[in-house]
Write a protein that holds these residues in place. Structure first.
Motif, PDB file in Angstrom:
ATOM      1  N   HIS A   1       0.825  -1.202   0.000  1.00 23.91           N
ATOM      2  CA  HIS A   1       0.000   0.000   0.000  1.00 23.91           C
ATOM      3  C   HIS A   1       0.861   1.254   0.000  1.00 23.91           C
ATOM      4  N   LEU A   2       1.946   1.182   0.726  1.00 27.94           N
ATOM      5  CA  LEU A   2       2.872   2.315   0.771  1.00 27.94           C
ATOM      6  C   LEU A   2       3.341   2.667  -0.634  1.00 27.94           C
ATOM      7  N   LEU A   3       3.725   1.625  -1.359  1.00 25.91           N
ATOM      8  CA  LEU A   3       4.216   1.794  -2.720  1.00 25.91           C
ATOM      9  C   LEU A   3       3.156   2.428  -3.620  1.00 25.91           C
ATOM     10  N   ASN A   4       1.985   1.830  -3.582  1.00 23.68           N
ATOM     11  CA  ASN A   4       0.920   2.346  -4.434  1.00 23.68           C
ATOM     12  C   ASN A   4       0.546   3.768  -4.065  1.00 23.68           C
ATOM     13  N   HIS A   5       0.429   3.946  -2.761  1.00 24.23           N
ATOM     14  CA  HIS A   5       0.006   5.252  -2.259  1.00 24.23           C
ATOM     15  C   HIS A   5       0.991   6.337  -2.662  1.00 24.23           C
ATOM     16  N   ALA A   6       2.271   5.997  -2.589  1.00 21.50           N
ATOM     17  CA  ALA A   6       3.288   6.978  -2.933  1.00 21.50           C
ATOM     18  C   ALA A   6       3.055   7.521  -4.336  1.00 21.50           C
ATOM     19  N   PHE A   7       2.747   6.640  -5.227  1.00 20.84           N
ATOM     20  CA  PHE A   7       2.603   7.108  -6.615  1.00 20.84           C
ATOM     21  C   PHE A   7       1.320   7.894  -6.820  1.00 20.84           C
ATOM     22  N   PHE A   8       0.198   7.319  -6.389  1.00 22.78           N
ATOM     23  CA  PHE A   8      -1.028   8.058  -6.713  1.00 22.78           C
ATOM     24  C   PHE A   8      -1.194   9.321  -5.871  1.00 22.78           C
TER      25      PHE A   8
ATOM     26  N   LEU B   1      -9.435   7.637  -8.231  1.00 18.13           N
ATOM     27  CA  LEU B   1     -10.144   6.358  -8.213  1.00 18.13           C
ATOM     28  C   LEU B   1      -9.240   5.273  -7.621  1.00 18.13           C
ATOM     29  N   SER B   2      -7.970   5.397  -7.920  1.00 18.11           N
ATOM     30  CA  SER B   2      -7.021   4.461  -7.317  1.00 18.11           C
ATOM     31  C   SER B   2      -7.061   4.592  -5.802  1.00 18.11           C
ATOM     32  N   LEU B   3      -7.075   5.804  -5.350  1.00 21.29           N
ATOM     33  CA  LEU B   3      -7.148   6.071  -3.906  1.00 21.29           C
ATOM     34  C   LEU B   3      -8.443   5.526  -3.326  1.00 21.29           C
TER      35      LEU B   3
ATOM     36  N   PRO C   1       5.172  14.873 -15.590  1.00 19.55           N
ATOM     37  CA  PRO C   1       5.314  14.020 -14.398  1.00 19.55           C
ATOM     38  C   PRO C   1       3.998  13.353 -14.004  1.00 19.55           C
ATOM     39  N   LEU C   2       2.902  14.062 -14.232  1.00 17.97           N
ATOM     40  CA  LEU C   2       1.615  13.463 -13.900  1.00 17.97           C
ATOM     41  C   LEU C   2       1.361  12.242 -14.767  1.00 17.97           C
ATOM     42  N   VAL C   3       1.668  12.446 -16.001  1.00 19.11           N
ATOM     43  CA  VAL C   3       1.429  11.351 -16.943  1.00 19.11           C
ATOM     44  C   VAL C   3       2.294  10.158 -16.583  1.00 19.11           C
ATOM     45  N   VAL C   4       3.547  10.452 -16.211  1.00 17.41           N
ATOM     46  CA  VAL C   4       4.438   9.356 -15.843  1.00 17.41           C
ATOM     47  C   VAL C   4       3.915   8.651 -14.607  1.00 17.41           C
ATOM     48  N   LEU C   5       3.440   9.429 -13.672  1.00 14.64           N
ATOM     49  CA  LEU C   5       2.998   8.840 -12.410  1.00 14.64           C
ATOM     50  C   LEU C   5       1.711   8.025 -12.570  1.00 14.64           C
ATOM     51  N   VAL C   6       0.982   8.339 -13.545  1.00 15.08           N
ATOM     52  CA  VAL C   6      -0.263   7.622 -13.749  1.00 15.08           C
ATOM     53  C   VAL C   6       0.006   6.148 -14.031  1.00 15.08           C
TER      54      VAL C   6
ATOM     55  N   PRO D   1       2.353   3.970 -12.775  1.00 18.14           N
ATOM     56  CA  PRO D   1       2.339   3.111 -11.592  1.00 18.14           C
ATOM     57  C   PRO D   1       1.011   3.181 -10.838  1.00 18.14           C
ATOM     58  N   SER D   2       0.356   4.337 -10.896  1.00 21.26           N
ATOM     59  CA  SER D   2      -0.909   4.440 -10.180  1.00 21.26           C
ATOM     60  C   SER D   2      -1.905   3.410 -10.687  1.00 21.26           C
ATOM     61  N   VAL D   3      -1.792   3.142 -11.923  1.00 19.13           N
ATOM     62  CA  VAL D   3      -2.707   2.151 -12.485  1.00 19.13           C
ATOM     63  C   VAL D   3      -2.142   0.752 -12.315  1.00 19.13           C
ATOM     64  N   LEU D   4      -0.827   0.638 -12.552  1.00 18.23           N
ATOM     65  CA  LEU D   4      -0.279  -0.692 -12.742  1.00 18.23           C
ATOM     66  C   LEU D   4       0.414  -1.297 -11.526  1.00 18.23           C
ATOM     67  N   SER D   5       0.842  -0.461 -10.596  1.00 17.85           N
ATOM     68  CA  SER D   5       1.666  -1.025  -9.519  1.00 17.85           C
ATOM     69  C   SER D   5       0.902  -2.055  -8.710  1.00 17.85           C
ATOM     70  N   GLY D   6      -0.404  -2.010  -8.799  1.00 15.66           N
ATOM     71  CA  GLY D   6      -1.190  -3.019  -8.107  1.00 15.66           C
ATOM     72  C   GLY D   6      -0.916  -4.418  -8.608  1.00 15.66           C
ATOM     73  N   LEU D   7      -0.438  -4.489  -9.817  1.00 16.62           N
ATOM     74  CA  LEU D   7      -0.239  -5.810 -10.410  1.00 16.62           C
ATOM     75  C   LEU D   7       0.974  -6.532  -9.836  1.00 16.62           C
ATOM     76  N   LEU D   8       1.744  -5.787  -9.025  1.00 14.07           N
ATOM     77  CA  LEU D   8       2.927  -6.420  -8.450  1.00 14.07           C
ATOM     78  C   LEU D   8       2.541  -7.515  -7.470  1.00 14.07           C
ATOM     79  N   ASN D   9       1.371  -7.406  -6.946  1.00 14.26           N
ATOM     80  CA  ASN D   9       0.983  -8.359  -5.929  1.00 14.26           C
ATOM     81  C   ASN D   9      -0.509  -8.643  -6.051  1.00 14.26           C
ATOM     82  N   THR D  10      -0.828  -9.500  -6.944  1.00 14.25           N
ATOM     83  CA  THR D  10      -2.236  -9.820  -7.163  1.00 14.25           C
ATOM     84  C   THR D  10      -2.410 -11.307  -6.935  1.00 14.25           C
ATOM     85  N   PRO D  11      -3.655 -11.714  -6.864  1.00 11.73           N
ATOM     86  CA  PRO D  11      -3.888 -13.158  -6.717  1.00 11.73           C
ATOM     87  C   PRO D  11      -3.184 -13.930  -7.812  1.00 11.73           C
ATOM     88  N   MET D  12      -2.993 -13.277  -8.960  1.00 14.77           N
ATOM     89  CA  MET D  12      -2.389 -14.004 -10.063  1.00 14.77           C
ATOM     90  C   MET D  12      -0.874 -14.130  -9.866  1.00 14.77           C
TER      91      MET D  12
END
Lengths: 486, 174, 676, 104, 496
Positions: free
Chosen positions: C346-353, C395-397, C506-511, C513-524
């Motif tokens: 969550h820390l990771l995701n939160h940092a980006f969004f 929405l990520s938040l 920078p906003l565009v770049v940050l978007v 991970p905001s969208v994708l960093s969740g995939l680092l740890n998914t059920p899959m």
């Protein structure tokens, strides 16, 4: 009597002779400026003989034969030490006072020097006396000279000082005399050396008279030393007397008082049962004296009066060592006296210059003195530091030795009182420094100081500092000399 | 020592002592200073008598001459000099009582101590001391104080002259 | 390139940039150079971090110890300067360097507009120093070093919050930030002392050893083991830095700093340091279940408590700040229940969004010159790119799948549910509140008509001043109620310029991970979990990674959507009046929230008024003056009085003196007679 | 009747001393004070001569001592009178109670 | 390189310089300044020369560069100089601050000759305290500093409407003398019962056998140092003296004079009486804790910049005592380091405040505001010193405090907690002061203010550099310090 013995009295005889010569010169000359020169030459001559004698004695500590006038005075190293102290101090007083005398003592100049020299000679004998009669006569001789000198200005305050000094001195010397008489009655002898064993033998059956005698002698010398509660004359006389006389009183007379007290208390009354009677009195009086002197000095405005209380306080410190009846106590008293002498001489030389130059004795009028005469102020400051006991000055080592022997004697409480008193004293001593340095002068002119006075000031200040930096020679001389007191 | 002599001594001692003490009391209490001075002379004479009872005739003589003569005369001289102050008595009551008390206590203390004392008396004490012996002591054993005493008198003389002179007058300044 | 060099580069590049700016540039005029230097340093650090990631991945147990120097050595005390790099470290390094770099790029344009006098090299120096310190903190292999840099990041925060020191509100906020975190640091420092006294080491790995924990468990006082005290102290420090209740009060005020600072320090990195510290020390915390409970409870409470205040804040940055506090509480909650991976995920995701959100807020404020949402509106039209980016991050938040926030939040919820229903309840309510305030913020800012920006705000403020003195006082006091005004630069509002590329890149770049960093740890694919737990912590922690629970995911998504819906009803459709909502229950809930539960007033009253004004401190100052000093002066006065009394005794009367002599004789004799 | 001995003389001396002391402490006229001082010295002399008479080997010494005391008394008196003259010249009186220019 | 009689030279060079100054023509204050600057620079150089020499030979003997001569053999007093790891940093600090004090006083024109002479004498006094290995010699230099301080405060201090310089100067004097009076008593007991005043010899003697209770002697001596340090409740001279002293004197007072107290405790009280110190350590620690907290709390109420710093010194010197009380090597080293660091930090604070006062003519915090706008450099210096003072890592204060805390926590956890709370208070008053005086908008009345000029910047720069050097590379100092501390800690350890 033995002529060889008289040789040992040469320093005193020279002073007396000089006094007579001064009177003669005074009669024949109109230029009175020659008088201090004549006096100084005489004193110097006396000092030369004293120094010769002293150095011989100090160099050969195993000499047991002392040429002494039988039954009267001793010529041991301690006596020589005090002679040197007294005569050198007298020389300083003469030097510092020449201008003052020239201006203020019109019509009494020759007499002033003569009386000063006679008094000094009498005091030298007093400190060397080995028996009561000589001591008494010497004490009164110097006393009468001092009573007279105190009134020499012949104005209201000076005469009042003289009569107070005389009457109180008379009463106290009556007490002293009575004490001596009791000792004489109990022992049948007036010689210190004889009194000690006789008292020792008679102590058990005569405890009360002996105690009374001791108290009376303490009272008599207490007056001379300015010990509480016999000190009340001090501020009044110091203030009213001509300043050089105050200087003389505060240094020479006090030294002589302690010199004779050393012999009587440490020699005649120094054996254990008797000593136990008075050591604690001295300790208690020492504490009271220094406290009273310092507290009363806090509220003084007149510099001479303040120095009076200061001298009371200093007497208190000295008495702490007087309360130690052995050679370390004697040595400490001697060293303290030497330090105190150079210090107070410097202080008074400065005071004479300042009070005469400013025509005021008020401390507040010293404002700006440091800017007008930096050197004068500096020397005075050194002297005041020494009186406070702040290193590197003579006064520091003086206190160190005195309190040191007191500590060794188990008088720790007294030392604590002493050191706290030093702190109190700093307040008023430094107030003088403050007045000189912090205040601004109304007048930019240099304060005049004659050549003789300046010389005295320089020498005494230098000695004050020297004793604060390299006191060993004098300390060891004092302890060597003290060992001569059997 | 025969009893009569002893009795004479006792009587004279008490008589002279009374005289001295009473005169002394007068000296310290009389309002008129001149009268006090006269009683002082009387007291001195009483003391001289006491000396006589002690077989010290020489001292008695000296006492009369020096005190009875010189000192008393000077005393009177001073009284005349300060004549308008002649009738000043003693201090106010504020000082009287403590002074009296203190003096009394001192007297009692001294007397008590003297009565308690075991004096070294009697052992070889001389009944009579010839004046030569006194002179011998004075000029041999105590010659030095003697010489000093002469200086003392000189000092007193010089001092008295200076003090009594009006200040600020000197030949060369005139 | 060796690991050692890379580690030095990570830490050293920003430090060098700091030193270069301080000693190599003039205070004014060389801001462009300074900015480029800083950004370059961040880039270097980022690459080095990336390199380190590869090395860690290659290392056995994902651990490296490239550097250890003995910094100080006195007796048995050794203070060391050393780097330890493991999976957690390297994750943090990447987060910090990434956000840092993007923020620096953003700053170059943003700060140029905020500071017309071109003297803001200072800003870059501080930013560089901050990044260096933050990286040093993360890299540290011992707690002493952590504390060292912990304090330094605090300093940078202070300097940057107070960047516009001429504004009283900024100066006050900076002071408050420093002081409040320092109170927490006392706990940290004491914890260090407890640890050292019992174990004789500050080295983190040595502390994790059995000997150390045994020593810590053996002794204790006041009914708790030394270990509990130590961990509690560490948490206290973490709570200060991560703005956990009750030390959260500084963070909303810290929004006085420039917005990039808020994005970097007060959203993505420094405030996460508390979470990092607790996570890093979690093996110790595991031996102290009481502390764990405290961590979880405080975390959970902070989450809901801060979110509730976010509901009513009108300042966009403050909304974000409350959101940050709330999310940090979430992470703490996760740590408290032992969900180590979830917390860092969550820390990771939160940092980006959250960084994105702040930068977005910066762009908005940049356009309107205010951060007060009452004077915004309709910005979607003028700032379309910004709007879209912010929308995604929001929405990520809010935790809408499949955005990153959803995944990590879900893991935390799962862990909370397993630990305690109460905690789960709090977490779930927080989800609802979060969704609500996020959407409210979006509506107020981007929807509807433009309400005039700073110009309108000034008019309103002036009116308030006329009608009530309170408004002026409020504005002057600046304790967070008043909006941000023009930053003293006076450039016009709504200046029509379109979005500047450097601001939205920078906003565009940050978007991403905001969208994708969740995939680092998914059920899959639970790569992050494996990565994070395959070092020493694994041995002590065991496996806390829960299986994915579709039901829970659905519930949380539903709650989030409910929040969104309600917000839409109020602010979008305006079916429910915001005023009526506020006036519910007599308006009390609204007022309480508006006044932040009165915490500021409470502190103000307790500390400033009671202790300072009338209480302890004032009392002591008086005590010092009228007792301690008076004793001294009194001794002087008594001496002088005694001197005066003695003077009167010296009456000048001859017979008095004579009497003294006689009395002296009598008294001395009397004492002698009494004595014998 | 007790034989007259040293103690008698000593007590007489003490009494005289006490009287003299009272005088010193209470006389307002400075001349009176000086007279009292003379009484003090006389009392000492009685003691000295009595001791010389009764204590072994002290005879001459006692009398010599007394002689010196008398000399001192004379010298002291002369200086004292001179001082009185100086005071009288200044104030027109020799009242010791009011001679308090020096105090504090 | 070490010269023959190096320490003597180092010690008396300033005093000799004072004499030279006294001989100069009265009106030429430029020349006086230049001479003073030259002398102090030379002295600093002499002090610095010792550093490499010491680190090379440190292992050989306890004291280096010793000079020992019989001085007053009759009393057992010797002229014995020497430095060890404990005193060397303080000697160098004295040299440095002495030099900077001259620069800080560059604007002095009123009676400049006297002023600089007094400064130089003061320096000799302080150096003497740090180098003396004979108790009497130590005491001599201890007191030598009094009169110069007294005059410097009462002549060049804050005049009446602003300050009470004469009162403060006298208070300083009397207070110090009061303490040293007790030290003198203790010294006399030691010296006259054992026959020697040599501190090295004394430390090897069994002092329990002197007949006077060693506890009494310990406390007698301790009082003097407690006054100087100062320790609550003997501290009230400090705020007054600091407030009314001229800037350079405040710098020296805070920078080195207070350290004489801490140094004395370490060098004499603890070294000679480790057993008494061991028994009374809890009391010392209590005093320390109270000083820290009390000083810190009272500081919070101060409105005068100099007074504020003065009270903060009470608080910060409490850490020295705390470290001393803990008696361990780390804590003692921390205490010693705290003396050095506090010396530089407070000196910098006073130098900065002095500049502000020179320009704004007020030190009242409520009157000052927004100074950062006009005086960024002074503001920077103040901020750095302030941050160092509140114990920020990377600056010197932190290392010392951390060492003290780690050393003392095991012994006295409660008092250490008091100490740790003290750093929050420091943060409180430092940040509050920074906010009020330096931040916020610049009021109209201060628009004329100018930043520090070159000569004024030198001391600030040097002190800032020192703060950072020690803060980042503390081994530079601690490795030397611990050579002096180790024997002391060793002696204590043998007891426990």
């Amino acid at each position: 009597m033995d002529l060889l013995a008289l040789r040992e009295l040469l320093p005193e005889l020279i002073l007396i002779a000089t006094g007579l010569v001064v009177i003669l010169v005074d009669l024949v000359t109109n230029d009175k400026r020659v008088l201090p020169i004549v006096s100084a030459v005489g004193v110097l001559l006396s000092i030369v003989f004293t120094v010769t004698g002293l150095s011989a004695l100090l160099r050969s500590p195993f000499v047991v034969e002392v040429y002494s006038v039988p039954g009267a005075v001793s010529a041991d190293a301690l006596a020589y030490m005090f002679r040197l102290l007294l005569s050198a101090s007298t020389l300083a007083v003469i030097g510092a006072s020449s201008d003052y005398v020239q201006r203020r003592l019109i019509g009494a100049r020759g007499e002033f020097y003569a009386l000063l020299l006679f008094a000094a000679a009498a005091m030298m004998i007093l400190t060397a006396a080995t028996e009561l009669i000589t001591a008494y006569v010497a004490l009164e001789t110097s006393g009468i000279a001092l009573y007279a000198l105190s009134g020499f200005l012949r104005d209201r305050r000076s005469s009042e000082a003289g009569i107070k000094f005389l009457v109180l001195g008379g009463v106290s010397s009556a007490f002293l005399l009575y004490g001596m008489v009791i000792l004489f009655g109990l022992t049948g002898t007036t010689s210190y050396a004889g009194i000690a064993p006789a008292l020792h033998a008679a102590f058990r059956e005569n405890a009360l008279p002996i105690s009374l005698a001791v108290v009376l002698i303490v009272a008599g010398f207490g007056f001379k030393l300015a010990a509480f509660p016999f000190q009340m004359w001090v501020p009044d006389v110091y203030e009213g007397a001509p300043t050089p006389v105050t200087m003389f009183l505060s240094v020479v007379s006090k030294a002589a008082g302690f010199g004779v007290a050393l012999r009587i208390f440490h020699l005649a009354l120094g054996a254990p049962p008797v000593a136990l009677e008075w050591t604690y009195i001295f300790a208690a009086l020492a504490a009271l004296t220094m406290t009273l002197g310092n507290l009363a000095a806090l509220r003084q405005h007149n510099i001479k009066r303040l120095m009076g209380y200061s001298s009371v306080a200093q007497a208190g410190y000295l008495m702490a060592a007087l309360a130690v009846p052995n050679d370390t106590g004697t040595a400490a008293v001697t060293f303290f006296l030497i330090s105190y002498a150079v210090t107070n001489l410097a202080a008074f030389a400065a005071i004479i210059a300042l009070t005469e130059g400013l025509a005021s004795e008020a401390i507040s009028d010293l404002a700006g003195a440091a800017q007008r005469s930096p050197f004068l102020a500096f020397c005075f400051t050194i002297a005041l530091l020494s009186l406070t006991g702040i290193p590197p000055t003579a006064g520091f080592f003086a206190k160190l030795t005195v309190f040191g022997v007191a500590v060794n004697q188990g008088l720790l409480w007294l030392v604590l009182v002493g050191v706290v008193n030093s702190v109190i004293s700093a307040y008023y001593y430094m107030a003088i420094v403050k007045a000189m340095y912090v205040g601004s002068a109304k007048d930019e002119r240099t304060i005049p100081a004659g050549l003789a006075l300046t010389t005295v000031l320089v020498c005494t200040t230098a000695l004050t500092v020297l004793l604060g930096i390299a006191p060993d020679a004098v300390v060891s001389a004092a302890s060597t000399a003290a060992a001569w007191l059997p | 020592m025969p009893p009569s002599a002893d009795f004479g001594l006792t009587l004279s001692f008490y008589g002279l002592a009374t005289l001295t003490v009473v005169s002394a009391l007068m000296v310290v209490s009389l309002r008129n200073i001149f009268h006090a001075g006269l009683f002082l002379v009387l007291a001195f004479i009483g003391v001289a008598g006491i000396y006589l009872t002690l077989n010290a005739a020489f001292m008695a003589a000296v006492q009369v001459l020096v005190y009875g003569g010189a000192i008393a005369v000077m005393m009177l001289f001073a009284i005349f000099l300060t004549r308008n102050a002649m009738t000043q008595g003693n201090l106010s009551g504020r000082f009287q009582a403590p002074a009296m008390l203190a003096a009394l206590l001192i007297g009692v203390l001294f007397s008590y101590a003297f009565l308690m004392a075991n004096w070294a008396s009697g052992k070889g004490a001389a009944e009579y001391l010839p004046p030569e012996q006194v002179a011998d002591a004075l000029f041999n054993q105590f010659v030095f104080p003697f010489e000093l005493a002469s200086i003392m008198l000189l000092i007193a003389m010089i001092g008295a002259i200076v003090l009594a002179r009006t200040p600020g007058r000197e030949t060369e300044d005139a | 390139m060796t690991v050692e060099l890379a580690a030095w580069l990570v830490f050293g590049a920003p430090l060098v940039s700091f030193l270069a700016i301080v000693f190599g540039t003039r205070p004014s005029g060389q801001h462009i150079l300074s900015g480029r230097l800083t950004a370059l340093a961040m880039l270097v650090a980022w690459f080095a971090s990336l390199y380190l990631l590869t090395q860690v991945l290659a290392a056995p147990g994902f651990e490296l110890h490239p550097i250890s120097y003995r910094w100080l050595e006195v007796g048995s005390l050794h203070l060391e300067f050393g780097f330890a790099i493991d999976s957690l470290t390297v994750t943090m390094l990447l987060v910090v360097t990434t956000v840092s770099f993007l923020v620096q790029v953003y700053s170059m344009e943003y700060m140029a507009n905020e500071n017309q006098d071109k003297s803001y090299s200072r800003y870059y120096a501080n930013m560089s120093l901050f990044t260096a310190s933050m990286l040093g903190l993360v890299l540290a292999d011992n707690l002493f070093q952590v504390y060292f840099f912990w304090e330094l990041v605090g300093l940078c925060s202070y300097l940057l919050v107070g960047y516009w020191f001429m504004r009283p509100s900024a100066a006050a906020a900076a002071k408050k930030a420093f002081l409040v975190t320092r109170i927490g640091d006392v706990g940290f420092l004491l914890a260090l002392l407890v640890l050292f006294v019992h174990t004789g080491t500050f080295n983190i790995h040595e502390l994790f050893g059995h000997e150390a924990s045994d020593a810590l468990l053996k002794s204790g006082f006041l009914g708790m083991t030394a270990l509990s005290w130590a961990t509690l102290g560490i948490f206290m420090g973490a709570a200060g830095k991560s703005a956990q209740f009750p030390l959260h009060v500084w963070l909303p005020d810290a929004m006085e700093g420039p917005t990039p600072v808020s994005a970097l320090i007060h959203a993505a990195t420094m405030v996460a340091a508390g979470v990092y510290l607790v996570g890093r020390m979690l093996p110790l915390f595991h031996h102290a279940p009481d502390t764990m409970a405290v961590v979880a409870t405080i975390g959970g409470f902070t989450a809901i408590f801060a979110a509730s205040m976010g509901l009513v804040a009108s300042d966009i940055k403050r909304v974000m700040a409350y959101s940050t506090i709330s999310q940090l509480g979430y992470m703490m909650l996760a740590l408290g229940v032992g969900a180590y991976v979830a917390a860092f995920f969550h820390l990771l995701n939160h940092a980006f969004f959250k960084a994105l959100l702040f930068l977005g807020a910066g762009s908005v404020g940049h356009y309107t010159d205010t951060f007060n949402m009452r004077y915004m509106g309709g910005l979607q039209k003028v700032l379309p790119i910004t709007f879209w980016m912010v929308l995604i991050a929001s929405l990520s938040l809010a935790g809408i799948p499949p955005l990153s926030g959803f995944w990590s939040k879900d893991e935390i919820l799962g862990a909370a549910l397993q630990a305690s229903p109460l905690l789960f309840g709090m977490a779930l309510v927080t989800v609802f509140l979060t969704a609500f305030y996020v959407i409210r913020m979006l509506y107020l800012t981007f929807a509807g008509e433009y309400r005039g920006g700073a110009a309108a705000e000034r008019v309103a403020l002036a009116a308030a001043t006329v009608y009530s003195g309170a408004g002026a006082a409020q504005a002057g006091e600046g304790h967070g109620h008043g909006g941000h005004d023009t930053h003293g630069t006076g450039h016009g509002n709504g200046h029509g310029s379109h979005e500047v590329a450097i601001l939205f890149i920078p906003l565009v770049v940050l978007v991403v991970p905001s969208v994708l960093s969740g995939l680092l740890n998914t059920p899959m694919w639970d790569g992050l979990a494996k990565f994070l737990t395959t070092h020493t912590i694994e041995t002590t922690l065991g496996e806390h990674h829960l299986p994915f629970d579709p039901g829970l995911a659905a519930l949380s998504t539903f709650v989030a959507l409910a929040g969104i819906a309600l917000a839409h009803q109020v602010y979008g459709a305006q079916a429910i009046s915001a005023e009526r909502l506020g006036a519910m229950l007599g308006g009390w809930p609204y007022r309480i929230l508006q006044n932040k539960y009165g915490m500021d007033y409470l502190y103000e009253f307790l500390i400033v008024k009671l202790a300072f004004g009338q209480g302890l401190v004032a009392g002591l100052a008086l005590f010092d003056k009228y007792v301690v000093d008076a004793v001294v002066n009194g001794a002087g006065s008594v001496s002088r009085a005694a001197g005066g009394a003695l003077r009167t005794l010296q009456s000048g009367q001859l017979q008095g003196y004579g009497m003294a002599i006689v009395l002296g004789v009598l008294i001395i004799t009397a004492t002698m007679m009494i004595r014998s | 009747m007790i034989e007259i001995g040293l103690s008698h003389y000593m007590v007489l001396s003490a009494v005289l001393f006490s009287i003299g002391l009272y005088g010193v402490l209470s006389r307002r006229n400075a001349v009176g004070v000086l007279m009292s001082v003379e009484l003090l010295l006389n009392s000492v002399n009685i003691a000295l001569i009595a001791i010389g008479r009764y204590v072994g080997g002290a005879g001459a010494t006692g009398q010599v001592f007394a002689l010196f005391v008398i000399t001192v008394a004379a010298a002291e008196a002369s200086v004292a009178l001179a001082l009185l003259i100086a005071i009288y010249r200044d104030r027109g009186a020799v009242d010791v109670e009011s001679a308090t220019a020096l105090q504090g | 390189m070490v010269l023959p009689f190096h320490l003597t030279l180092l010690l008396f060079l300033p005093a000799a310089g004072a004499l030279v100054l006294a001989m100069l023509p009265a009106r030429d204050h430029r020349l006086a300044k230049q001479v003073a600057l030259f002398i102090t620079a030379l002295d600093l150089l002499l002090a610095l020369m010792l550093w490499p020499a010491y680190t090379q030979l440190a292992a050989a003997s306890r004291f280096a560069f010793e000079e020992q001569y019989a001085w007053i053999p009759t009393l057992g007093v010797g002229y014995h100089l020497g430095v060890d790891g404990l005193s060397l940093p303080l000697v160098v600090l004295t040299g440095l601050l002495g030099f900077l004090a001259v620069l800080v006083s560059w604007h002095i024109e009123h009676r400049a000759k006297l002023y600089f002479s007094l400064l130089l004498v003061l320096q000799t006094g302080v150096l003497g305290v740090f180098m003396s290995l004979d108790f009497v010699l130590f005491f001599l230099f201890w007191e030598l500093e009094l009169l110069p301080m007294y005059l410097l405060i009462s002549i060049w201090g804050s005049p009446p409407p602003v300050g009470r310089r004469e009162y403060s100067a006298m208070k300083f004097l009397i207070y110090t003398l009061f303490g040293s009076a007790f030290m003198l008593t203790g010294l006399l007991i030691l010296g006259f019962t054992t026959g020697t005043f040599d501190l090295v010899k004394l430390s090897s003697l069994p002092l329990q056998a002197i007949g006077v209770p060693t506890t009494l002697v310990f406390w007698l001596i301790f009082i003097a140092f407690a006054v100087k340090l100062p320790v609550f409740p003997l501290h009230t001279w400090l705020p007054d003296a600091h407030t009314d002293a001229p800037t350079a004197v405040s710098v020296l007072l805070a920078g080195v004079l207070l350290k004489m107290g801490g140094y004395g405790i370490l060098r004499i009280c603890i070294t000679l009486f480790p057993d008494v110190a061991y028994v009374w350590a809890p009391t010392l620690a209590l005093l320390a804790g109270v000083s820290v907290l009390y000083g810190g709390l009272v500081t919070l109420r101060q409105r005068d910049l100099k007074r504020l710093i003065a009270y903060s010194s009470v608080s910060h010197m409490g850490y020295v005592l705390l470290g001393v009380a803990a008696l361990g090597e780390a804590a003692l080293t921390g205490a010693a380091l705290q003396m050095v660091t506090h010396g530089t930090i407070t000196a910098l604070l006073f130098a900065a405040v002095g500049l502000i006062y020179d320009k704004a003519h007020t030190r009242q915090i409520p009157e000052l505001q927004g100074l950062m706008h006009r005086m960024p450099f002074i503001g920077l210096a103040f901020m750095i010193a302030g941050l160092a003072s509140l114990g920020l890592p990377g600056m010197s204060g932190f290392v010392a405090e951390f060492l003290v805390f780690t050393g003392s926590f095991g012994e006295f956890p409660m008092y250490t907690v008091m100490g740790v709370l003290g750093i929050v208070l420091s943060a409180g008053y430092i940040l509050w002061t920074a906010e009020r005086s330096f931040f916020r908008a610049l009021p109209h009345r201060w628009e004329h203010l100018q930043d520090a000029v070159a000569v004024e910047r030198i001391p600030l720069v040097v002190l800032m550099a020192t703060i950072f050097v020690i803060g980042l590379w503390p081994r530079l100092v601690t490795d030397v310090l611990k050579l002096g501390i180790a024997p002391i800690a060793e002696a204590v350890k043998r007891l426990g």
